[in-house]
Design an enzyme around this catalytic site. Structure first.
Site, PDB file in Angstrom:
ATOM      1  N   HIS A 206       1.110  -1.177   0.094  1.00 49.64           N
ATOM      2  CA  HIS A 206      -0.039  -0.047   0.126  1.00 49.64           C
ATOM      3  C   HIS A 206       0.997   1.296  -0.143  1.00 49.64           C
ATOM      4  O   HIS A 206       1.373   1.612   1.016  1.00 49.64           O
ATOM      5  CB  HIS A 206      -0.773  -0.029   1.120  1.00 49.64           C
ATOM      6  CG  HIS A 206      -1.769   1.302   1.382  1.00 49.64           C
ATOM      7  ND1 HIS A 206      -3.277   1.001   1.328  1.00 49.64           N
ATOM      8  CD2 HIS A 206      -1.625   2.431   1.988  1.00 49.64           C
ATOM      9  CE1 HIS A 206      -3.703   2.282   1.456  1.00 49.64           C
ATOM     10  NE2 HIS A 206      -2.768   3.295   1.731  1.00 49.64           N
ATOM     11  N   CYS A 239      -3.463  10.799   4.283  1.00 44.98           N
ATOM     12  CA  CYS A 239      -4.251  10.255   5.369  1.00 44.98           C
ATOM     13  C   CYS A 239      -4.336  11.451   6.345  1.00 44.98           C
ATOM     14  O   CYS A 239      -3.642  12.132   6.387  1.00 44.98           O
ATOM     15  CB  CYS A 239      -3.111   9.057   5.849  1.00 44.98           C
ATOM     16  SG  CYS A 239      -3.573   8.803   7.661  1.00 44.98           S
ATOM     17  N   ASN A 248      -2.550   7.902  -2.782  1.00 42.88           N
ATOM     18  CA  ASN A 248      -1.997   6.418  -3.128  1.00 42.88           C
ATOM     19  C   ASN A 248      -1.569   6.634  -4.428  1.00 42.88           C
ATOM     20  O   ASN A 248      -1.573   7.220  -5.568  1.00 42.88           O
ATOM     21  CB  ASN A 248      -3.084   5.257  -3.087  1.00 42.88           C
ATOM     22  CG  ASN A 248      -3.628   5.118  -1.758  1.00 42.88           C
ATOM     23  OD1 ASN A 248      -4.414   5.842  -1.260  1.00 42.88           O
ATOM     24  ND2 ASN A 248      -2.888   4.084  -1.337  1.00 42.88           N
TER      25      ASN A 248
HETATM   26  P1  HMG Z   1     -11.793   7.200  20.621  1.00 40.99           P
HETATM   27  O1  HMG Z   1     -12.078   8.475  20.680  1.00 40.99           O
HETATM   28  O2  HMG Z   1     -10.715   6.490  21.500  1.00 40.99           O
HETATM   29  O3  HMG Z   1     -13.045   6.101  20.702  1.00 40.99           O
HETATM   30  O4  HMG Z   1     -11.269   6.793  19.117  1.00 40.99           O
HETATM   31  P2  HMG Z   1     -14.053   5.800  22.069  1.00 40.99           P
HETATM   32  O5  HMG Z   1     -14.285   4.319  21.860  1.00 40.99           O
HETATM   33  O6  HMG Z   1     -13.500   6.411  23.194  1.00 40.99           O
HETATM   34  O7  HMG Z   1     -15.395   6.405  21.350  1.00 40.99           O
HETATM   35  C1  HMG Z   1     -15.518   7.871  21.292  1.00 40.99           C
HETATM   36  C2  HMG Z   1     -16.824   8.190  20.512  1.00 40.99           C
HETATM   37  O8  HMG Z   1     -16.633   7.643  19.334  1.00 40.99           O
HETATM   38  C3  HMG Z   1     -17.908   7.632  21.152  1.00 40.99           C
HETATM   39  O9  HMG Z   1     -19.176   8.448  20.724  1.00 40.99           O
HETATM   40  C4  HMG Z   1     -18.012   6.339  20.344  1.00 40.99           C
HETATM   41  O10 HMG Z   1     -19.583   5.716  20.168  1.00 40.99           O
HETATM   42  C5  HMG Z   1     -17.801   6.817  19.028  1.00 40.99           C
HETATM   43  P3  HMG Z   1     -19.744   9.573  22.059  1.00 40.99           P
HETATM   44  O11 HMG Z   1     -20.144   8.666  22.885  1.00 40.99           O
HETATM   45  O12 HMG Z   1     -18.439  10.520  22.298  1.00 40.99           O
HETATM   46  O13 HMG Z   1     -20.879  10.172  20.955  1.00 40.99           O
HETATM   47  N1  HMG Z   1     -17.007   5.930  18.226  1.00 40.99           N
HETATM   48  C6  HMG Z   1     -17.593   5.347  16.971  1.00 40.99           C
HETATM   49  N2  HMG Z   1     -18.358   5.916  16.078  1.00 40.99           N
HETATM   50  C7  HMG Z   1     -18.559   5.358  14.996  1.00 40.99           C
HETATM   51  N3  HMG Z   1     -17.813   4.342  14.441  1.00 40.99           N
HETATM   52  C8  HMG Z   1     -16.938   3.546  15.219  1.00 40.99           C
HETATM   53  C9  HMG Z   1     -16.558   4.265  16.508  1.00 40.99           C
HETATM   54  N4  HMG Z   1     -15.991   3.903  17.653  1.00 40.99           N
HETATM   55  C10 HMG Z   1     -16.232   4.880  18.441  1.00 40.99           C
HETATM   56  N5  HMG Z   1     -16.282   2.516  14.635  1.00 40.99           N
HETATM   57  C11 HMG Z   1     -11.385   5.309  17.179  1.00 40.99           C
HETATM   58  C12 HMG Z   1     -11.118   5.577  18.578  1.00 40.99           C
HETATM   59  C13 HMG Z   1     -10.892   3.959  16.689  1.00 40.99           C
HETATM   60  C14 HMG Z   1     -12.801   5.114  17.190  1.00 40.99           C
HETATM   61  C15 HMG Z   1     -10.967   6.390  16.410  1.00 40.99           C
HETATM   62  O14 HMG Z   1      -9.624   6.997  16.732  1.00 40.99           O
HETATM   63  C16 HMG Z   1     -11.235   6.238  14.885  1.00 40.99           C
HETATM   64  O15 HMG Z   1     -12.385   6.401  14.279  1.00 40.99           O
HETATM   65  N6  HMG Z   1     -10.053   6.227  14.135  1.00 40.99           N
HETATM   66  C17 HMG Z   1     -10.108   6.259  12.809  1.00 40.99           C
HETATM   67  C18 HMG Z   1      -9.136   6.821  12.157  1.00 40.99           C
HETATM   68  C19 HMG Z   1      -9.024   6.693  10.407  1.00 40.99           C
HETATM   69  O16 HMG Z   1      -9.951   6.367  10.021  1.00 40.99           O
HETATM   70  N7  HMG Z   1      -7.718   6.656  10.143  1.00 40.99           N
HETATM   71  C20 HMG Z   1      -7.816   6.703   8.449  1.00 40.99           C
HETATM   72  C21 HMG Z   1      -7.686   5.151   8.179  1.00 40.99           C
HETATM   73  S1  HMG Z   1      -6.002   4.442   8.355  1.00 40.99           S
HETATM   74  C22 HMG Z   1      -5.309   4.934   6.843  1.00 40.99           C
HETATM   75  O17 HMG Z   1      -5.732   5.917   6.150  1.00 40.99           O
HETATM   76  C23 HMG Z   1      -3.986   4.362   6.575  1.00 40.99           C
HETATM   77  C24 HMG Z   1      -4.261   3.437   5.413  1.00 40.99           C
HETATM   78  O18 HMG Z   1      -4.374   3.814   4.138  1.00 40.99           O
HETATM   79  C25 HMG Z   1      -2.773   2.689   5.292  1.00 40.99           C
HETATM   80  C26 HMG Z   1      -1.712   3.590   4.681  1.00 40.99           C
HETATM   81  O19 HMG Z   1      -1.756   4.495   4.028  1.00 40.99           O
HETATM   82  O20 HMG Z   1      -0.353   3.484   5.019  1.00 40.99           O
HETATM   83  C27 HMG Z   1      -4.859   2.212   5.725  1.00 40.99           C
HETATM   84 MG    MG Z   2      -3.408   4.816   2.921  1.00 36.27          MG
END
Ligand code: HMG
Ligand code: MG
Length: 307
Positions: A206, A239, A248
């Site tokens: 990736h 990202c 990408n």
């Molecule tokens: P957190 O704040 O630690 O989560 O985030 P939490 O469990 O404490 O929950 C906080 C709030 O989020 C709560 O809501 C939960 O219900 C809600 P509130 O009570 O405050 O209203 N919540 C959610 N809502 C919807 N869907 C969920 C979810 N989980 C909790 N799944 C968490 C932790 C993992 C949720 C957060 O950090 C997160 O969503 N991160 C995602 C980051 C992301 O998407 N990054 C980009 C993707 S990775 C990438 O792009 C790289 C890749 O392409 C590879 C590369 O490029 O090398 C893959």
């Molecule tokens: Mg990526």
């Protein structure tokens, strides 16, 4: 030198490509992008991610997007799920393939999913288990594999995450060069190190194209026997947690590279270029793919010649 006879392209434009987009992209546009990609011949299209909308607002409509996609029978539509809440939402939406994601560096893991690598592995176990119980395939994708000073990089490449992910039941692991600083030699060293711990055929590349090296890195990976690559139409993306990371590698560029190597990825390049032009217009950009630009220039020249 024997290159893989078959290569699988995982189109990540609708997720990785759009997640960082500052301007709102409507559900309708996302769904139409996925339809066009399927029509162009992509067989694996990463549709969206079930993440917190507070963290990644652009993916807030994941359930609506997933519900509205016209699912082609020979195409899979994996989605990213960082935690059990995301997995349950993906399951309810009808996803048949998911991917857990963390990061290969502690700092990036905290920025990306708000926990340490060890905590993320604890979190992933039950998700992979639940996926298995629901007959859902689960991949693992790890950003931040490449960029780091040499010693830290070695540490990342030797991470227990790779064998652990497969032991848990993930079917493949994707190595993310998130900020695109990889070079062919560095990519080779990364694959060599990871392949000491997991089978080559389970590894996907990736690579982001920030420094213009992604196609060269894919070529180096092909030479080592890697046959799965993530890419994004028109080179969309970035990202939200990696400052300065560009998109990408463009899917058009990967198809051109593969065609030149005699590897048929089963993709209609003209239809793909048209899709890249279409989505770029929706978000008011030019396609970043050099291949697309060259093909568009050739088309314009031919049209002028026949006028
Ligand atoms: P957190 O704040 O630690 O989560 O985030 P939490 O469990 O404490 O929950 C906080 C709030 O989020 C709560 O809501 C939960 O219900 C809600 P509130 O009570 O405050 O209203 N919540 C959610 N809502 C919807 N869907 C969920 C979810 N989980 C909790 N799944 C968490 C932790 C993992 C949720 C957060 O950090 C997160 O969503 N991160 C995602 C980051 C992301 O998407 N990054 C980009 C993707 S990775 C990438 O792009 C790289 C890749 O392409 C590879 C590369 O490029 O090398 C893959
Ligand atoms: Mg990526």
């Amino acid at each position: 030198m024997t290159l893989p006879s078959k290569v699988r392209i995982v189109e990540v434009g609708p997720r990785d490509g759009l997640q960082n987009e500052a301007m709102p992209v409507s559900t309708k546009v996302k769904v139409e992008l996925i339809r066009r990609l399927g029509a162009a011949g992509l067989k694996t299209i990463e549709a969206t991610s079930f993440v917190s909308p507070k963290w990644v607002p652009q993916m807030a409509d994941s359930a609506q997007v997933f519900a509205a996609i016209e699912k082609l029978p020979d195409v899979t539509y994996p989605v990213l799920t960082p935690n059990m809440k995301g997995f349950e939402a993906a399951l309810a939406a009808g996803a048949k393939e998911v991917a857990i994601f963390g990061a290969a560096s502690e700092a990036f893991s905290r920025k990306n999913i708000n926990c340490s690598i060890a905590e993320s592995l604890e979190r992933f176990g039950p998700i992979v288990e639940a996926a298995r119980a629901a007959d859902i395939r689960c991949a693992a994708t790890f950003p931040a594999c490449s960029a780091a000073p040499t010693k830290a990089r070695w540490h990342r490449w030797r991470s227990p995450m790779w064998p652990r992910s497969l032991e848990m039941g993930c079917h493949e692991i994707s190595l993310g060069d998130t900020i695109g600083t990889g070079t062919p030699e560095k990519t080779r060293a990364m694959i060599e190190a990871v392949a000491r711990r997991v089978p080559l055929k389970k590894i996907a590349g990736h690579y982001h194209d920030t420094y213009g090296m992604a196609a060269a890195n894919i070529y180096a990976s092909l030479q080592m026997g890697i046959g799965i690559f993530d890419s994004s139409v028109a080179g969309l993306g970035g990202c939200p947690y990696a400052a300065g990371a560009s998109g990408n590698v463009a899917t058009e560029d990967v198809v051109w590279l593969l065609t030149g190597l005699g590897i048929d990825a089963g993709i209609d390049l003209d239809a793909l270029v048209d899709t890249g032009v279409w989505i770029s217009a929706q978000i008011k950009r030019e396609p970043a793919s050099r291949v697309a630009r060259a093909i568009l220039a050739r088309r314009a020249m031919n049209a002028a010649g026949s006028a």
